[in-house]
Design a protein around this motif. Sequence first.
Motif, short mmCIF file in Angstrom:
data_model
loop_
_atom_site.label_atom_id
_atom_site.label_comp_id
_atom_site.label_asym_id
_atom_site.label_seq_id
_atom_site.Cartn_x
_atom_site.Cartn_y
_atom_site.Cartn_z
N ALA A 64 40.54 40.87 30.54
CA ALA A 64 41.64 40.86 31.52
C ALA A 64 41.09 40.76 32.94
O ALA A 64 40.15 41.47 33.30
N ALA A 65 41.66 39.86 33.76
CA ALA A 65 41.25 39.76 35.18
C ALA A 65 41.71 41.02 35.91
O ALA A 65 42.87 41.41 35.79
N PRO A 66 40.80 41.68 36.67
CA PRO A 66 41.17 42.93 37.37
C PRO A 66 41.94 42.63 38.66
O PRO A 66 41.45 42.89 39.76
N SER A 67 43.16 42.09 38.52
CA SER A 67 43.90 41.64 39.70
C SER A 67 44.75 42.74 40.32
O SER A 67 45.28 42.57 41.42
N GLY A 68 44.90 43.86 39.59
CA GLY A 68 45.74 44.94 40.10
C GLY A 68 47.23 44.68 39.96
O GLY A 68 48.06 45.52 40.33
N LEU A 69 47.61 43.51 39.40
CA LEU A 69 49.03 43.23 39.21
C LEU A 69 49.57 44.07 38.05
O LEU A 69 48.80 44.47 37.17
N PRO A 70 50.92 44.36 38.04
CA PRO A 70 51.46 45.12 36.90
C PRO A 70 51.10 44.41 35.60
O PRO A 70 51.17 43.19 35.51
N ALA A 116 45.57 27.14 30.87
CA ALA A 116 44.11 27.29 30.85
C ALA A 116 43.56 26.70 32.14
O ALA A 116 44.18 25.81 32.73
N ALA A 117 42.40 27.22 32.58
CA ALA A 117 41.81 26.71 33.81
C ALA A 117 40.29 26.76 33.76
O ALA A 117 39.71 27.55 33.03
N VAL A 118 39.71 25.87 34.56
CA VAL A 118 38.26 25.78 34.72
C VAL A 118 37.97 25.95 36.20
O VAL A 118 38.60 25.28 37.02
N GLN A 119 37.04 26.84 36.55
CA GLN A 119 36.71 27.11 37.96
C GLN A 119 35.26 26.73 38.23
O GLN A 119 34.37 27.10 37.47
N ILE A 120 35.02 25.98 39.32
CA ILE A 120 33.65 25.60 39.71
C ILE A 120 33.50 25.79 41.23
O ILE A 120 34.49 25.68 41.96
N GLY A 157 39.52 32.98 47.27
CA GLY A 157 39.94 34.36 47.00
C GLY A 157 41.37 34.38 46.50
O GLY A 157 42.10 33.38 46.58
N GLN A 158 41.77 35.55 45.97
CA GLN A 158 43.12 35.70 45.41
C GLN A 158 44.18 35.48 46.48
O GLN A 158 44.02 35.93 47.61
N GLY A 159 45.25 34.77 46.12
CA GLY A 159 46.36 34.55 47.04
C GLY A 159 46.13 33.37 47.98
O GLY A 159 46.93 33.15 48.89
N SER A 160 45.06 32.62 47.77
CA SER A 160 44.75 31.54 48.71
C SER A 160 44.81 30.15 48.07
O SER A 160 44.40 29.18 48.69
N THR A 161 45.33 30.07 46.84
CA THR A 161 45.26 28.77 46.15
C THR A 161 46.18 27.74 46.79
O THR A 161 47.35 28.00 47.06
N VAL A 208 30.35 27.68 36.19
CA VAL A 208 31.70 27.38 35.71
C VAL A 208 32.29 28.64 35.06
O VAL A 208 31.56 29.41 34.43
N ALA A 209 33.59 28.87 35.31
CA ALA A 209 34.27 30.03 34.70
C ALA A 209 35.60 29.55 34.12
O ALA A 209 36.10 28.48 34.50
N PHE A 210 36.16 30.34 33.19
CA PHE A 210 37.32 29.88 32.44
C PHE A 210 38.42 30.95 32.46
O PHE A 210 38.12 32.15 32.56
N ARG A 220 50.88 35.34 33.41
CA ARG A 220 51.02 34.32 34.48
C ARG A 220 50.26 34.80 35.71
O ARG A 220 49.96 36.00 35.83
N SER A 221 49.94 33.88 36.58
CA SER A 221 49.17 34.08 37.83
C SER A 221 47.97 35.01 37.58
O SER A 221 47.07 34.67 36.83
N GLY A 222 47.95 36.21 38.20
CA GLY A 222 46.78 37.09 38.08
C GLY A 222 46.69 37.83 36.76
O GLY A 222 45.72 38.54 36.52
N GLN A 223 47.72 37.74 35.90
CA GLN A 223 47.65 38.38 34.57
C GLN A 223 47.17 37.34 33.57
O GLN A 223 47.94 36.48 33.14
N LYS A 224 45.90 37.41 33.24
CA LYS A 224 45.28 36.37 32.42
C LYS A 224 43.94 36.85 31.91
O LYS A 224 43.37 37.82 32.43
N ALA A 225 43.43 36.15 30.89
CA ALA A 225 42.11 36.46 30.34
C ALA A 225 41.09 35.55 31.01
O ALA A 225 41.28 34.33 31.07
N VAL A 226 40.00 36.14 31.53
CA VAL A 226 39.00 35.34 32.26
C VAL A 226 37.60 35.61 31.72
O VAL A 226 37.32 36.64 31.12
N SER A 227 36.70 34.65 31.99
CA SER A 227 35.30 34.80 31.57
C SER A 227 34.47 35.28 32.76
O SER A 227 34.96 35.37 33.89
#
Length: 277
Positions: A64-70, A116-120, A157-161, A208-210, A220-227
Amino acid sequence: MTERTTWTFVGLAAILVVASAAIPALVDARPAREVPAPTVEGNLSGANADGWAEAPAAEVPLAAAPSGLPNAESVNTRSVEVQAARADGDVFVRLQWQDTEASRNASNPNAFLDGAAVQIPVDTSEQPAIAMGSQSNLVNVWYWTADGDTEELLAGGQGSTTAFENETVRTWASYDDGEDTWSVVFNREAEPDGDNRTAITGEDDLDVAFAVWDGANDERSGQKAVSEWYYLPVGPDDGGTPFASILWALAGIAIVAVVVLTAQGIRRARSEGDGRL
Ligand code: HEM
């Protein structure tokens, strides 16, 4: 020491040479967090295209991404199988993961899409923060959702996409009902035009991260599984495994030499001793 014993030692030492050259090559076959990215001849433009048989897969754990969202900690996807490949100046990444229900339709406000997403990193020489980079170290994010939409995003950073204009990322997706599995292919030119678009030049390996969203679990958004960060070995060849093998082989030869010289020394000392008697 008899001649036979000497040769037994030499034989054992030779086995040691071969083993010390071969075992590290086998054990170190793939460094941790590497996703192989071979150049592939076959077709990669499709979720189940033939060329994917030529690209080895890496099993990547997700958390789980530690986004602090509910409900941020409530995620369903525990791992994703990742393949990467290069062909004709393009880069391809295929993600495959288990999902018991395909969520393709978010017309109802309480329904969310699979994604799904790929981050570089934008600057491939420096690894950014995993949580979507920072203002001083931006990331590109390729984002697919199960309604068929694909976005190419820039984040610091978060909130800047923000979305790039004139997208250069393409995707192909398919859901296998029998296997309960999504397969999604992302594709982009290695060196596209445009400010802040990552150029994959071959000067560096590519971090690269997923991320995976399970719509049926309201992710949705910050509630997601990340690598964690992984990497594609697309930089200059550092000669890793072959170089290590040569060193191990030299070490083995040195052992053989020491064994043979010691055995000969003992034999000579003994025969000189015998002569004196
Ligand atoms: C691991 C730490 C991470 C944290 C704490 C985090 C947090 C967040 C938060 C709070 C948002 C909502 C605000 C926004 O849109 O910026 C968000 C959105 C997003 N994140 Fe992350 N993130 C992380 C990692 C990742 C990774 C690794 C990827 C891609 C591989 C990613 C892709 C996205 C995308 C595409 C969105 C927009 C989703 C949408 O439009 O609904 N994130 N993230």
